[in-house]
Each structure stands twice: as C-alpha cells, then as structure tokens.
Design a protein around this motif. Structure first.
Motif, PDB file in Angstrom:
ATOM      1  N   VAL A 413       0.614  10.244  -6.824  1.00 44.34           N
ATOM      2  CA  VAL A 413       1.829   9.455  -6.664  1.00 44.34           C
ATOM      3  C   VAL A 413       1.858   8.931  -5.230  1.00 44.34           C
ATOM      4  O   VAL A 413       1.695   9.710  -4.277  1.00 44.34           O
ATOM      5  CB  VAL A 413       3.093  10.301  -6.953  1.00 44.34           C
ATOM      6  CG1 VAL A 413       4.351   9.504  -6.651  1.00 44.34           C
ATOM      7  CG2 VAL A 413       3.092  10.789  -8.394  1.00 44.34           C
ATOM      8  N   ASP A 414       2.078   7.636  -5.074  1.00 47.49           N
ATOM      9  CA  ASP A 414       2.056   7.037  -3.737  1.00 47.49           C
ATOM     10  C   ASP A 414       3.248   7.468  -2.888  1.00 47.49           C
ATOM     11  O   ASP A 414       3.099   7.781  -1.710  1.00 47.49           O
ATOM     12  CB  ASP A 414       2.041   5.506  -3.831  1.00 47.49           C
ATOM     13  CG  ASP A 414       0.733   4.975  -4.387  1.00 47.49           C
ATOM     14  OD1 ASP A 414      -0.321   5.546  -4.052  1.00 47.49           O
ATOM     15  OD2 ASP A 414       0.759   3.998  -5.160  1.00 47.49           O
ATOM     16  N   ASP A 415       4.412   7.457  -3.478  1.00 49.83           N
ATOM     17  CA  ASP A 415       5.636   7.724  -2.717  1.00 49.83           C
ATOM     18  C   ASP A 415       5.882   9.226  -2.583  1.00 49.83           C
ATOM     19  O   ASP A 415       5.864   9.958  -3.583  1.00 49.83           O
ATOM     20  CB  ASP A 415       6.826   7.064  -3.414  1.00 49.83           C
ATOM     21  CG  ASP A 415       8.109   7.220  -2.626  1.00 49.83           C
ATOM     22  OD1 ASP A 415       8.295   6.488  -1.643  1.00 49.83           O
ATOM     23  OD2 ASP A 415       8.914   8.104  -2.995  1.00 49.83           O
ATOM     24  N   ARG A 416       6.147   9.656  -1.379  1.00 48.72           N
ATOM     25  CA  ARG A 416       6.361  11.092  -1.123  1.00 48.72           C
ATOM     26  C   ARG A 416       7.519  11.650  -1.927  1.00 48.72           C
ATOM     27  O   ARG A 416       7.413  12.705  -2.568  1.00 48.72           O
ATOM     28  CB  ARG A 416       6.633  11.296   0.376  1.00 48.72           C
ATOM     29  CG  ARG A 416       6.876  12.740   0.794  1.00 48.72           C
ATOM     30  CD  ARG A 416       7.578  12.803   2.142  1.00 48.72           C
ATOM     31  NE  ARG A 416       8.940  12.279   2.052  1.00 48.72           N
ATOM     32  CZ  ARG A 416       9.734  12.057   3.106  1.00 48.72           C
ATOM     33  NH1 ARG A 416       9.276  12.295   4.322  1.00 48.72           N
ATOM     34  NH2 ARG A 416      10.958  11.579   2.940  1.00 48.72           N
ATOM     35  N   ASP A 417       8.654  10.954  -1.905  1.00 48.61           N
ATOM     36  CA  ASP A 417       9.828  11.474  -2.595  1.00 48.61           C
ATOM     37  C   ASP A 417       9.626  11.513  -4.109  1.00 48.61           C
ATOM     38  O   ASP A 417      10.072  12.447  -4.780  1.00 48.61           O
ATOM     39  CB  ASP A 417      11.050  10.628  -2.249  1.00 48.61           C
ATOM     40  CG  ASP A 417      11.539  10.875  -0.823  1.00 48.61           C
ATOM     41  OD1 ASP A 417      10.887  11.677  -0.107  1.00 48.61           O
ATOM     42  OD2 ASP A 417      12.547  10.267  -0.426  1.00 48.61           O
TER      43      ASP A 417
END
Length: 478
Positions: A413-417
């Motif tokens: 997943v690219d986005d941390r959140d």
C-alpha cells in the motif's frame, strides 16, 4: 578533465554526475540500454536525494553524457571502473565477472599515460592482477575506493571525509605472489561490453608514500580530479594497491562489527531486563567508542555490508589467514538473529497466535532515503511473518515497486495511513521520518484495530506510545 565512468549503477551514476558537477567532462558507459536511456534523459534509475538535479544540470550543460559504446572512453584521461561485485551464487566470495569484463572491454581504448581508477569493492590482490593486464597499454591502474552512504551519496562524492588512492608501489611483487589463484577466476567476457612503501604525512594533512614516478604522477592526476575536496584540506591518502583495497573492506567490516556488537548487547539486555539504548548512550560518551553505529535493532542490510564481510572472510581463507577475521562470521550470525528476534516479538505480542492477524510493516528499503531492497531486514521480516500465517501489508515511501518485483506475494500500500487502517499490530523496520518522527501515537490509534507496536529500529519514543495505550516492544529494551 575528460573522464569516463564504466558502470552506471548506483556507484557509477552518482560518480559520473558528481564529477560533471565540479566541472569535468564525463561520459558514463554501461551495457544496460534502458538505464542509459533514463540517465541520458536526466532521470535517475533509482532513488538518491540530489542525483536527479545533478543529472539534469550535467546533461543540459553538455558535460555529462551516457552511452552503451565503450569506444566513447577513448581520449579520457581517467577511467573510473565502478561495476558491481556481487556475492557468488555458490560461495561467499565476491564475483569479479563484471570487473574483469569492464577491464577487458576498456583495454583496446586505453592510451599511454591514461589512468584506470578502480572503485569497485574487490578482494585484496585484485588490483595487482588487473594492473598487469593494463600495463601493456602504457596506462596506469590505481585503486580509489568509494565510501558512499546510500541517501547521502552525492554529498559523500563531492565532499568526502577522506580520499584514498592506491598506486603502483616502489617495490614490485608479482600478481601471482600476492593473489595466488585469484587470476584463475578471470573470465574472458569482454564481449559483454562490445607493495608496501613507507608512509608519512605532509603539511596539508594528506598522507603520501615514497613512490616511483609513475605512482607520483597518478596521485597528482587524482588530486586534480578531486580538486575542490583537496583544496579544502580533505585528507588525501596515497598508499599501495593492496592497502587501498583493504581500506574499503576493513571499514565495512568495522562498521558491521560495531552494529552487531550493540545487537549482541541487546540480546543480553533482553535476558536481564536491561535497556540497550541507555547502555549505548552510556558507553557512547567514551570518545574511544563513540555513539554512532551503536543503534540496536533489526540489523544491517543492503548491497554492501552483508556481502562485503562475507567476501572478506572468504578472501582471508584463501590467503591462509581465515582465523584473523573469523569473528566476522559471528558478526553476520548476530545480524541475522536480530531479524528473527523482531519477528518473534510480533508473535509473542499475540501470545503465539499470529495466523490471520493483520500486521502492517512500516518500511521495505534496507535503510531510509533509499529505494534499495537488497538484503533488506524489513522485507525479510515481512516475508517471515507472512510465512507464519499473518496477513501482511507493507508500505514504504520509495521502495514499493522494487519490493513488489522481488516479493510479489506480499500486499503493498502506497499511503502510510491506508496501510495502518485496521491493523492488529504494527512493526517499524525502516526508520523513515514518516514513521519515527511524523507519526504520532494518537493519530496511529485512530487508524488501527489493535494497539501493538514493535519498534524494530528503536527509533520511537517508547514512553509516548505507552502513554497513548499502546503495547510497545523494542529491541533489547524492557
């Protein structure tokens, strides 16, 4: 000066761009057409802060170009060889195939008086063999090891903390005497591309050796190549070929040993309830020890330290001095054990029942400010957890595409959140600022399902996370 750089991987691409930025006319040469096309367009084929800007400036200015044609090296005064020396598939020794291929391909284009400067990390004795092959052309081979830190490679090239140049010494020892059967490892694969002297210090702080004219001239040319650094007083150490080769592997061996030492102390701390971070702070105040590289955690990785210490030990065995560096095998073993320990902390946090648990792995690169996943402890931990039955999600600011190619079985997943959302546990394995500094315990709490965090780099504020209700587990920390 007109320079050529043979090999445009991590080392070569950075070196070529940096040399152009200080005013040289540079051509980079590599067999990989896609890589050359990207570099020619001013695009870095890997993540390295500051490199895209240097590439764009150099290509636009016209003093930096890239090609697949070795003939472009003809006319350059200095030829830097910076190709890879990976670990052999069937042993711990270094694979010199690419170094030999580069030299074979370059020899037809060398002119009398040229300097061939090796930068690759090689077994001690390699330069002596290569020097004998280069000598009939009238060129001189020197060894100029690199000391780059990934993430700071541009800075380390333009403004190094020292420059080391090994040149042909006053006393000549035949290559066969020095390296034994090393020359037998040479493969004629050029088609892929188309001793000790007495040292002292001078008043500038540079170290030089009593050299014959050939060596003195080569050293002077390298001083001119690195003129900005030399002018500001950067130590310029001139030595024999073997010592220059050893400087690089000895430096890596020392750094690896220091890291594994504090990780060994972490193992003792875990058995006694001590805190390895406080231990490191306390002994780090001793000027003889220092605090740097005393960060206990999941251990080192990357394309240098692991393979270089193994190759060093293998070379020592070939020289009949294996016992001198036998400790490096334990350094390597400690390093690998810490990866197992980080995974075990996750398993223990679930009382041994990790199957089906959603675990978010923060980091894929072996270190921050890089997209390098070679021998990455982060990915090793992720793969191990998945093998134990966990539902693993990996995120990283730069390394996801590289990781996906090597380990397609993992979820990315690219986005941390987004990666944190719904996680039962989180493990920090690459100390990016996005994780160690910019992620607050309160914000993370709003995203996850379970408040378990394993700090594989001991880079978080344990008290702050615990105050927010997290079960915090560190490496060598109570």
């Amino acid at each position: 000066m007109k320079l050529s750089v043979i090999g445009c991987g991590y080392l070569g691409a950075v070196h070529a761009a940096a040399m152009a930025s200080i005013g040289h006319d540079v051509v980079g040469i590599d067999v990989d057409e896609r890589k050359i096309a990207a570099l020619s367009a001013g695009e870095a084929p890997f993540f390295e802060p500051g490199l895209p800007e240097l590439l764009t400036q150099g290509v636009a200015a016209g003093n930096l170009r890239f090609t697949i044609n070795m003939s472009a090296a003809q006319g350059a005064q200095v030829h830097f060889v910076g190709v890879g020396t990976p670990q052999q598939k069937d042993s711990h020794a270094a694979d010199l195939t690419y170094v030999n291929a580069a030299i074979d391909a370059l020899i037809p284009y060398l002119n009398p008086g040229d300097i061939v400067a090796g930068k690759s990390t090689v077994p001690v004795g390699t330069a002596a063999v290569l020097a004998e092959r280069v000598a009939p052309t009238g060129a001189t081979l020197v060894w100029n090891p690199e000391f780059l830190r990934e993430g700071w490679a541009v800075e380390d090239t333009i403004d190094p903390d020292r420059l080391v140049v090994g040149v042909p010494g006053a006393r000549t020892v035949s290559a066969t005497q020095i390296v034994g059967g090393l020359s037998d490892m040479h493969e004629d694969v050029s088609s892929r591309f188309a001793r000790s002297t007495t040292a002292g210090s001078d008043s500038t702080g540079s170290t030089s050796a009593a050299l014959p004219a050939e060596g003195e001239r080569a050293a002077d040319i390298l001083r001119e190549v690195y003129h900005p650094a030399v002018a500001k007083g950067t130590p310029f150490i001139v030595t024999d070929l073997a010592t220059a080769e050893l400087v690089k592997v000895a430096a890596n061996a020392f750094l690896a040993t220091k890291i594994s030492f504090i990780n060994a102390m972490a193992e003792i701390a875990e058995a006694t309830g001590a805190d390895v971070t406080q231990l490191a702070d306390a002994i780090g105040h001793d000027a003889r020890i220092g605090r740097r590289f005393l960060g206990a955690g999941i251990g080192f990785g990357g394309g240098c330290l692991p393979k270089d210490i193994r190759a060093f030990a293998a070379r020592a065995e070939e020289l009949g001095r294996g016992e001198s560096v036998s400790f490096l095998r334990e350094v390597d073993a400690i390093n690998l054990r810490r990866r197992e320990r980080a995974v075990q902390l996750v398993v223990d946090a679930f009382d041994g029942q990790v199957v089906g648990k959603k675990v978010t792995v923060l980091g894929a690169a072996f270190k921050p400010h890089s997209d390098d996943i070679r021998d990455s402890p982060a990915l090793d931990a992720a793969v191990r957890l998945r093998g134990l039955g966990a539902d693993v999600t990996v995120t990283d600011p730069q390394a996801i595409e590289n990781a996906r190619r090597q380990h397609p079985q993992l979820a990315y997943v690219d986005d941390r959140d987004d990666a944190l959302r719904g996680a039962d546990a989180v493990i920090v394995v690459t100390e990016w600022d996005e994780y160690r500094r910019d992620l607050s315990p309160a914000h993370a709490s709003s995203l996850v399902h379970g408040k378990i965090i394993v700090d594989g780099r001991n880079c978080l504020d344990a008290a702050a996370w615990r105050a927010e209700g997290w079960a915090y587990y560190g490496m060598g920390r109570p």
